[in-house]
Design a protein around this motif. Structure first.
Motif, PDB file in Angstrom:
ATOM      1  N   ALA A 205       0.855  -1.187   0.000  1.00 26.25           N
ATOM      2  CA  ALA A 205       0.000   0.000   0.000  1.00 26.25           C
ATOM      3  C   ALA A 205       0.886   1.231   0.000  1.00 26.25           C
ATOM      4  CB  ALA A 205      -0.920  -0.001   1.216  1.00 26.25           C
ATOM      5  N   ARG A 206       0.539   2.195  -0.819  1.00 24.97           N
ATOM      6  CA  ARG A 206       1.288   3.451  -0.835  1.00 24.97           C
ATOM      7  C   ARG A 206       0.372   4.562  -1.330  1.00 24.97           C
ATOM      8  NH1 ARG A 206       4.721   3.742  -6.368  1.00 24.97           N
ATOM      9  NH2 ARG A 206       3.667   2.106  -7.543  1.00 24.97           N
ATOM     10  N   HIS A 207       0.673   5.771  -0.906  1.00 24.66           N
ATOM     11  CA  HIS A 207      -0.086   6.910  -1.398  1.00 24.66           C
ATOM     12  C   HIS A 207       0.816   8.135  -1.436  1.00 24.66           C
ATOM     13  CE1 HIS A 207      -0.524   7.906   2.935  1.00 24.66           C
ATOM     14  NE2 HIS A 207      -0.594   9.151   2.492  1.00 24.66           N
ATOM     15  N   ARG A 208       0.415   9.105  -2.191  1.00 21.49           N
ATOM     16  CA  ARG A 208       1.137  10.376  -2.198  1.00 21.49           C
ATOM     17  C   ARG A 208       0.145  11.516  -2.404  1.00 21.49           C
ATOM     18  NH1 ARG A 208       4.875  10.497  -7.686  1.00 21.49           N
ATOM     19  NH2 ARG A 208       3.229  10.477  -9.269  1.00 21.49           N
ATOM     20  N   ILE A 209       0.556  12.703  -1.975  1.00 22.17           N
ATOM     21  CA  ILE A 209      -0.290  13.886  -2.007  1.00 22.17           C
ATOM     22  C   ILE A 209       0.374  14.925  -2.903  1.00 22.17           C
ATOM     23  CG2 ILE A 209      -1.408  15.657  -0.619  1.00 22.17           C
ATOM     24  CD1 ILE A 209      -1.043  13.753   1.798  1.00 22.17           C
ATOM     25  N   ASN A 210      -0.361  15.387  -3.912  1.00 26.44           N
ATOM     26  CA  ASN A 210       0.171  16.376  -4.856  1.00 26.44           C
ATOM     27  C   ASN A 210       1.527  15.965  -5.424  1.00 26.44           C
ATOM     28  OD1 ASN A 210      -2.072  18.054  -4.661  1.00 26.44           O
ATOM     29  ND2 ASN A 210      -1.226  19.208  -2.947  1.00 26.44           N
ATOM     30  N   GLN A 211       1.630  14.685  -5.770  1.00 23.10           N
ATOM     31  CA  GLN A 211       2.833  14.109  -6.393  1.00 23.10           C
ATOM     32  C   GLN A 211       4.074  14.261  -5.523  1.00 23.10           C
ATOM     33  OE1 GLN A 211       3.073  15.573 -10.477  1.00 23.10           O
ATOM     34  NE2 GLN A 211       1.750  13.907 -11.157  1.00 23.10           N
ATOM     35  N   GLY A 212       3.893  14.281  -4.212  1.00 19.26           N
ATOM     36  CA  GLY A 212       5.027  14.297  -3.294  1.00 19.26           C
ATOM     37  C   GLY A 212       5.604  12.904  -3.108  1.00 19.26           C
ATOM     38  N   LEU A 258      -0.155   0.249 -12.809  1.00 20.34           N
ATOM     39  CA  LEU A 258       0.010   1.249 -13.854  1.00 20.34           C
ATOM     40  C   LEU A 258       1.469   1.672 -13.971  1.00 20.34           C
ATOM     41  CD1 LEU A 258      -3.070   3.491 -12.987  1.00 20.34           C
ATOM     42  CD2 LEU A 258      -2.942   1.667 -14.696  1.00 20.34           C
ATOM     43  N   THR A 259       1.818   2.180 -15.125  1.00 26.42           N
ATOM     44  CA  THR A 259       3.157   2.731 -15.312  1.00 26.42           C
ATOM     45  C   THR A 259       3.242   4.088 -14.608  1.00 26.42           C
ATOM     46  OG1 THR A 259       2.603   3.929 -17.338  1.00 26.42           O
ATOM     47  CG2 THR A 259       3.295   1.620 -17.560  1.00 26.42           C
ATOM     48  N   THR A 260       4.462   4.551 -14.408  1.00 23.42           N
ATOM     49  CA  THR A 260       4.657   5.868 -13.811  1.00 23.42           C
ATOM     50  C   THR A 260       3.966   6.940 -14.639  1.00 23.42           C
ATOM     51  OG1 THR A 260       6.761   5.214 -12.815  1.00 23.42           O
ATOM     52  CG2 THR A 260       6.380   7.569 -13.139  1.00 23.42           C
ATOM     53  N   GLN A 262       1.305   6.622 -16.598  1.00 18.24           N
ATOM     54  CA  GLN A 262      -0.144   6.522 -16.438  1.00 18.24           C
ATOM     55  C   GLN A 262      -0.602   7.136 -15.122  1.00 18.24           C
ATOM     56  OE1 GLN A 262      -0.283   2.216 -17.096  1.00 18.24           O
ATOM     57  NE2 GLN A 262      -1.729   2.568 -18.772  1.00 18.24           N
ATOM     58  N   ILE A 263       0.157   6.880 -14.070  1.00 19.41           N
ATOM     59  CA  ILE A 263      -0.167   7.445 -12.759  1.00 19.41           C
ATOM     60  C   ILE A 263      -0.092   8.962 -12.808  1.00 19.41           C
ATOM     61  CG2 ILE A 263       0.624   7.651 -10.361  1.00 19.41           C
ATOM     62  CD1 ILE A 263       1.593   4.714 -10.647  1.00 19.41           C
ATOM     63  N   GLU A 264       0.972   9.475 -13.372  1.00 19.06           N
ATOM     64  CA  GLU A 264       1.161  10.925 -13.411  1.00 19.06           C
ATOM     65  C   GLU A 264       0.097  11.607 -14.252  1.00 19.06           C
ATOM     66  OE1 GLU A 264       5.152  11.434 -14.738  1.00 19.06           O
ATOM     67  OE2 GLU A 264       6.023  11.088 -12.740  1.00 19.06           O
ATOM     68  N   ARG A 265      -0.286  11.010 -15.370  1.00 20.54           N
ATOM     69  CA  ARG A 265      -1.309  11.622 -16.220  1.00 20.54           C
ATOM     70  C   ARG A 265      -2.671  11.598 -15.536  1.00 20.54           C
ATOM     71  NH1 ARG A 265      -0.857  13.023 -21.294  1.00 20.54           N
ATOM     72  NH2 ARG A 265      -2.901  12.232 -21.908  1.00 20.54           N
ATOM     73  N   ALA A 266      -2.980  10.520 -14.843  1.00 22.68           N
ATOM     74  CA  ALA A 266      -4.240  10.469 -14.101  1.00 22.68           C
ATOM     75  C   ALA A 266      -4.255  11.528 -13.003  1.00 22.68           C
ATOM     76  CB  ALA A 266      -4.446   9.080 -13.515  1.00 22.68           C
ATOM     77  N   GLU A 267      -3.135  11.690 -12.311  1.00 19.63           N
ATOM     78  CA  GLU A 267      -3.044  12.714 -11.275  1.00 19.63           C
ATOM     79  C   GLU A 267      -3.222  14.111 -11.868  1.00 19.63           C
ATOM     80  OE1 GLU A 267       0.024  10.939  -7.929  1.00 19.63           O
ATOM     81  OE2 GLU A 267       0.815  11.435  -9.918  1.00 19.63           O
ATOM     82  N   GLN A 268      -2.603  14.341 -13.015  1.00 21.07           N
ATOM     83  CA  GLN A 268      -2.691  15.655 -13.644  1.00 21.07           C
ATOM     84  C   GLN A 268      -4.107  15.955 -14.117  1.00 21.07           C
ATOM     85  OE1 GLN A 268       0.342  15.122 -16.568  1.00 21.07           O
ATOM     86  NE2 GLN A 268       2.013  15.423 -15.116  1.00 21.07           N
ATOM     87  N   PHE A 269      -4.799  14.927 -14.625  1.00 24.47           N
ATOM     88  CA  PHE A 269      -6.175  15.119 -15.042  1.00 24.47           C
ATOM     89  C   PHE A 269      -7.044  15.506 -13.847  1.00 24.47           C
ATOM     90  CE2 PHE A 269     -10.495  13.518 -15.521  1.00 24.47           C
ATOM     91  CZ  PHE A 269     -10.878  14.148 -16.699  1.00 24.47           C
ATOM     92  N   VAL A 270      -6.895  14.770 -12.745  1.00 24.86           N
ATOM     93  CA  VAL A 270      -7.664  15.064 -11.541  1.00 24.86           C
ATOM     94  C   VAL A 270      -7.297  16.452 -11.001  1.00 24.86           C
ATOM     95  CG1 VAL A 270      -8.036  14.366  -9.134  1.00 24.86           C
ATOM     96  CG2 VAL A 270      -8.034  12.651 -10.950  1.00 24.86           C
ATOM     97  N   ALA A 271      -6.026  16.810 -11.109  1.00 23.59           N
ATOM     98  CA  ALA A 271      -5.588  18.135 -10.651  1.00 23.59           C
ATOM     99  C   ALA A 271      -6.327  19.241 -11.391  1.00 23.59           C
ATOM    100  CB  ALA A 271      -4.081  18.289 -10.830  1.00 23.59           C
TER     101      ALA A 271
END
Length: 278
Positions: A205-212, A258-260, A262-271
């Protein structure tokens, strides 16, 4: 400057600038999320910015049209048909907008939404949420989302509305709960929170906030698929630990890691939906 406070300031700056130009939410196309469900992966995607998916009643007969309307049904845009509903009028979140962003406000008292039973058929999950928490006033941890309230073979994301300011992401197998935790989170918090669970991985399990930096938990255990269950948004099991805050976007996907990118693009979309720059 901390990542959390940077996210808040970035949101204030982005909304102020993009409100004048009408650009909030338009930076990353929806393919960043639709592609995550391209192979019919189980899960759900809720997008309050899309008014065509919001209804005042649980049956979906009265569309949401105005700031302050109750929301009794949110259509799932993942293609899985896991629409989130609330039959009790007093327990419905409220649609809000500032003419730039759109979101659902949960009151932390009795608001929540519930889906039909979702069958993950995997031990892997990814959650992307866009939230805004104004204050930390609740005495206990509260649930932004949860599938499986028995403690095992379950997933949940706990976002700080408690006085201790904790963000937690939990993925559990048949005997162990793997809980990643970020402490001392300050309000106001405008953030994109990504939670990644892999019960056959390291970490689990892992999580990050605002791509930190990632908070992580779990180095081994008995792998088991996440159990089929209803998913609750805004509460634990729909009966306790109600969440207080604004929800701009929620994507929950059960499927291969997911790939790095894919994760970053999903985060950016939500942002973009949340008014946060990453």
């Amino acid at each position: 400057m901390s990542i959390l406070r940077a996210g808040v300031r970035a949101r204030q700056s982005l909304v102020g600038d993009h409100a004048r130009r009408g650009l909030v939410g338009l930076g990353i196309p929806e393919i960043a999320v639709t592609a995550l469900f391209a192979n019919s992966e189980p899960g759900a995607w809720y997008d309050p910015s899309d008014l065509s998916t919001l209804f005042q009643d649980s049956a979906g007969t009265t569309p949401v049209t105005s700031h302050g309307d109750p929301v009794g049904r949110v259509l799932d845009k993942s293609g899985n048909g896991n629409h989130a509903t609330q039959a009790v009028s007093a327990s419905r979140p409220v649609y809000q907008t500032d003419d730039t962003l759109r979101w659902l406000k949960f009151d932390g008292v009795d608001d929540f939404l519930e889906t039909p039973i979702i069958t993950p058929s995997t031990d892997k999950v990814q959650v992307f949420s866009g939230v805004d928490v104004i204050s930390l006033s609740v005495a206990e941890i509260s649930m932004l989302m949860e599938i499986g309230s028995t403690g095992f073979n379950a997933v949940n994301m706990q976002v700080p509305t408690n006085v201790n300011g904790e963000v937690r992401f939990s993925a559990s197998d048949s005997s162990v709960v793997y809980l990643s935790e970020t402490n001392g989170v300050a309000a106001p918090l405008a953030a994109v929170i990504a939670g990644l669970g892999d019960l056959d991985g390291n970490p689990q399990a892992r999580h990050r906030i605002n791509q930190g930096a990632y908070a992580t938990a779990g180095t081994g255990g008995t792998t088991a698929n996440i159990a089929a269950n209803e998913m609750f948004v805004g509460a634990q099991g729909g009966f306790t630990r109600y969440w207080a805050g604004d929800l701009y976007s929620l994507v929950v996907r059960f499927g291969p890691n997911l790939t790095t990118q894919q994760i970053e693009r999903a985060e950016q979309f939500v942002a973009g939906k949340t008014g946060v720059t990453l």
